[in-house]
Design a protein around this motif. Structure first.
Motif, PDB file in Angstrom:
ATOM      1  N   THR A  47     -38.910  42.713  67.806  1.00 59.79           N
ATOM      2  CA  THR A  47     -39.604  43.632  66.917  1.00 59.79           C
ATOM      3  C   THR A  47     -38.988  45.022  67.032  1.00 59.79           C
ATOM      4  N   VAL A  48     -38.575  45.581  65.912  1.00 63.23           N
ATOM      5  CA  VAL A  48     -37.946  46.905  65.884  1.00 63.23           C
ATOM      6  C   VAL A  48     -38.594  47.745  64.778  1.00 63.23           C
ATOM      7  N   THR A  49     -38.621  49.062  64.988  1.00 63.65           N
ATOM      8  CA  THR A  49     -39.189  49.992  64.010  1.00 63.65           C
ATOM      9  C   THR A  49     -38.163  51.060  63.665  1.00 63.65           C
ATOM     10  N   GLY A  50     -37.913  51.229  62.375  1.00 69.52           N
ATOM     11  CA  GLY A  50     -36.983  52.252  61.900  1.00 69.52           C
ATOM     12  C   GLY A  50     -37.724  53.365  61.182  1.00 69.52           C
ATOM     13  N   ARG A  51     -37.125  54.555  61.169  1.00 65.38           N
ATOM     14  CA  ARG A  51     -37.754  55.728  60.557  1.00 65.38           C
ATOM     15  C   ARG A  51     -36.772  56.390  59.594  1.00 65.38           C
ATOM     16  N   GLY A  52     -37.288  56.784  58.443  1.00 66.75           N
ATOM     17  CA  GLY A  52     -36.474  57.482  57.458  1.00 66.75           C
ATOM     18  C   GLY A  52     -37.148  58.762  57.010  1.00 66.75           C
ATOM     19  N   VAL A  53     -36.373  59.828  56.867  1.00 60.30           N
ATOM     20  CA  VAL A  53     -36.912  61.135  56.462  1.00 60.30           C
ATOM     21  C   VAL A  53     -36.043  61.712  55.354  1.00 60.30           C
ATOM     22  N   GLU A  54     -36.683  62.152  54.283  1.00 57.80           N
ATOM     23  CA  GLU A  54     -36.000  62.797  53.173  1.00 57.80           C
ATOM     24  C   GLU A  54     -36.588  64.190  52.957  1.00 57.80           C
ATOM     25  N   SER A  55     -35.718  65.172  52.767  1.00 54.58           N
ATOM     26  CA  SER A  55     -36.153  66.533  52.460  1.00 54.58           C
ATOM     27  C   SER A  55     -35.871  66.823  50.991  1.00 54.58           C
ATOM     28  N   ILE A  56     -36.904  67.297  50.286  1.00 55.80           N
ATOM     29  CA  ILE A  56     -36.762  67.576  48.856  1.00 55.80           C
ATOM     30  C   ILE A  56     -37.297  68.980  48.567  1.00 55.80           C
ATOM     31  N   PRO A  57     -36.782  69.643  47.535  1.00 60.70           N
ATOM     32  CA  PRO A  57     -37.243  70.990  47.204  1.00 60.70           C
ATOM     33  C   PRO A  57     -38.717  70.994  46.773  1.00 60.70           C
ATOM     34  N   ALA A  58     -39.463  71.958  47.299  1.00 60.56           N
ATOM     35  CA  ALA A  58     -40.859  72.136  46.892  1.00 60.56           C
ATOM     36  C   ALA A  58     -40.863  73.072  45.683  1.00 60.56           C
ATOM     37  N   SER A 155     -54.712  81.550  49.160  1.00 63.39           N
ATOM     38  CA  SER A 155     -53.567  80.887  49.797  1.00 63.39           C
ATOM     39  C   SER A 155     -52.591  80.425  48.741  1.00 63.39           C
ATOM     40  N   ILE A 156     -51.378  80.183  49.195  1.00 67.73           N
ATOM     41  CA  ILE A 156     -50.352  79.596  48.335  1.00 67.73           C
ATOM     42  C   ILE A 156     -49.536  78.625  49.187  1.00 67.73           C
ATOM     43  N   SER A 157     -49.386  77.406  48.700  1.00 67.94           N
ATOM     44  CA  SER A 157     -48.579  76.391  49.381  1.00 67.94           C
ATOM     45  C   SER A 157     -47.631  75.791  48.364  1.00 67.94           C
ATOM     46  N   PHE A 158     -46.681  75.013  48.850  1.00 68.28           N
ATOM     47  CA  PHE A 158     -45.623  74.532  47.970  1.00 68.28           C
ATOM     48  C   PHE A 158     -45.454  73.020  48.116  1.00 68.28           C
ATOM     49  N   VAL A 159     -45.304  72.353  46.983  1.00 67.66           N
ATOM     50  CA  VAL A 159     -45.150  70.899  46.966  1.00 67.66           C
ATOM     51  C   VAL A 159     -44.068  70.521  45.963  1.00 67.66           C
ATOM     52  N   ALA A 160     -43.561  69.326  46.133  1.00 71.33           N
ATOM     53  CA  ALA A 160     -42.610  68.781  45.162  1.00 71.33           C
ATOM     54  C   ALA A 160     -43.371  68.084  44.040  1.00 71.33           C
ATOM     55  N   THR A 161     -42.678  67.765  42.973  1.00 76.50           N
ATOM     56  CA  THR A 161     -43.312  67.035  41.874  1.00 76.50           C
ATOM     57  C   THR A 161     -43.624  65.602  42.311  1.00 76.50           C
ATOM     58  N   ASP A 162     -44.575  64.972  41.629  1.00 78.37           N
ATOM     59  CA  ASP A 162     -44.945  63.592  41.959  1.00 78.37           C
ATOM     60  C   ASP A 162     -43.752  62.656  41.798  1.00 78.37           C
ATOM     61  N   GLU A 163     -42.933  62.907  40.784  1.00 77.43           N
ATOM     62  CA  GLU A 163     -41.765  62.052  40.547  1.00 77.43           C
ATOM     63  C   GLU A 163     -40.753  62.180  41.687  1.00 77.43           C
ATOM     64  N   ALA A 164     -40.528  63.418  42.139  1.00 83.83           N
ATOM     65  CA  ALA A 164     -39.579  63.638  43.234  1.00 83.83           C
ATOM     66  C   ALA A 164     -40.077  63.009  44.524  1.00 83.83           C
ATOM     67  N   ILE A 165     -41.384  63.095  44.761  1.00 88.15           N
ATOM     68  CA  ILE A 165     -41.956  62.499  45.974  1.00 88.15           C
ATOM     69  C   ILE A 165     -41.819  60.979  45.939  1.00 88.15           C
ATOM     70  N   ALA A 166     -42.098  60.365  44.786  1.00 89.16           N
ATOM     71  CA  ALA A 166     -41.996  58.908  44.655  1.00 89.16           C
ATOM     72  C   ALA A 166     -40.565  58.436  44.907  1.00 89.16           C
ATOM     73  N   GLN A 167     -39.592  59.154  44.357  1.00 85.73           N
ATOM     74  CA  GLN A 167     -38.195  58.790  44.563  1.00 85.73           C
ATOM     75  C   GLN A 167     -37.794  58.965  46.021  1.00 85.73           C
ATOM     76  N   ALA A 168     -38.260  60.041  46.647  1.00 87.28           N
ATOM     77  CA  ALA A 168     -37.935  60.289  48.048  1.00 87.28           C
ATOM     78  C   ALA A 168     -38.572  59.241  48.961  1.00 87.28           C
ATOM     79  N   GLN A 169     -39.763  58.779  48.607  1.00 89.02           N
ATOM     80  CA  GLN A 169     -40.418  57.730  49.396  1.00 89.02           C
ATOM     81  C   GLN A 169     -39.598  56.447  49.384  1.00 89.02           C
ATOM     82  N   LYS A 170     -39.056  56.084  48.233  1.00 84.46           N
ATOM     83  CA  LYS A 170     -38.217  54.879  48.141  1.00 84.46           C
ATOM     84  C   LYS A 170     -36.975  55.023  49.024  1.00 84.46           C
ATOM     85  N   GLN A 171     -36.357  56.206  48.970  1.00 80.75           N
ATOM     86  CA  GLN A 171     -35.159  56.438  49.764  1.00 80.75           C
ATOM     87  C   GLN A 171     -35.477  56.438  51.258  1.00 80.75           C
ATOM     88  N   ALA A 172     -36.613  57.019  51.631  1.00 74.97           N
ATOM     89  CA  ALA A 172     -37.008  57.042  53.045  1.00 74.97           C
ATOM     90  C   ALA A 172     -37.284  55.629  53.557  1.00 74.97           C
TER      91      ALA A 172
END
Length: 249
Positions: A47-58, A155-172
């Protein structure tokens, strides 16, 4: 056939049948451990566990701002807060902001304390809204909102678009799967085992972590009102995923 021959044949047959159960018993006794070993080899897994991280512009700014009004009576405070809030909301709608919603409406008494005596001095009404807008437009819009009647930028916070997040999730997820396979190959190569097949796959999660919200003080809100060109930088958002593989060998 004489009686002696017949008697000997019967005796031999009888003795043969006596030995058959013993032979079967010996076979079963030796066969069971061998079968168990083969079964154990068949179901050996790693049993092995892998991790993926993607950084996208907010690229979107998530803003919470409000109107706070203090008056002598509750009705005056609430009516003035409603009037200013209506003007702010009309401005936000005209700028086509995303996910505009009311996040709070409060009305509270205000007291003064003198010589340990509590005295009602008025009421304070607060209306707050939240919305999203493109990061590069946030500074100008905040300036306009303050001019329209907003008195609080919570307050002000920053997020990416839903489309960018979905694509980044697939890549991660892809990266996490590849890392898990590489880990397994390294172990099998070291131990001299041959990888067979993936028995099970578990996706532990693919989550997006936005940058922490940044509170804006009243002094900063005033600065925005004076200088609409104040830059607002969104930074990056991380999308993380992990995958667990169970591989037979």
């Amino acid at each position: 056939m004489n009686k002696a021959t017949l008697s000997g044949s019967r005796l031999l047959t009888k003795n043969l049948w006596k030995t058959i159960p013993l032979a079967l018993l010996v076979y079963v006794t030796f066969a069971q451990p061998i079968w168990a070993q083969e079964k154990e080899k068949m179901f050996r897994t790693l049993t092995v566990t892998g991790r993926g991280v993607e950084s996208i512009p907010a690229t979107l700014a998530q803003v919470v701002l409000g109107v706070e009004v203090q008056a002598k009576t509750a009705q005056e405070a609430q009516q003035e807060a409603a009037r200013r809030s209506k003007a702010v909301v009309a401005l936000l709608k005209s700028r086509n902001v995303q996910k505009l919603q009311t996040t709070g409406i409060t009305l509270n008494p205000v007291y003064s304390y003198k010589d340990n005596v509590q005295r009602l001095t008025g009421y304070v009404a607060t209306n707050t809204v939240s919305f999203r807008i493109a990061t590069e437009q946030a500074g100008t819009l905040l300036d306009e909102a303050v001019k329209a009647g907003a008195t609080q930028i919570s307050s002000i916070s920053f997020v990416a678009t839903d489309e960018a997040i979905a694509q980044a999730q697939k890549q991660a997820l892809k990266e996490a799967t590849q890392e898990a396979q590489q880990q397994a190959d390294a172990v099998f190569s070291t131990l001299g085992f041959q990888r067979k097949e993936v028995v099970s796959i578990q996706i532990n999660g693919a989550s997006a972590t936005p940058p922490p919200p940044r509170p804006l003080l009243r002094a900063e809100a005033g600065k925005l009102a004076q200088d609409a060109s104040t830059p607002v930088e969104g930074g990056e958002q991380e999308v993380e995923a992990s995958v667990t593989l169970q591989i037979s060998y």
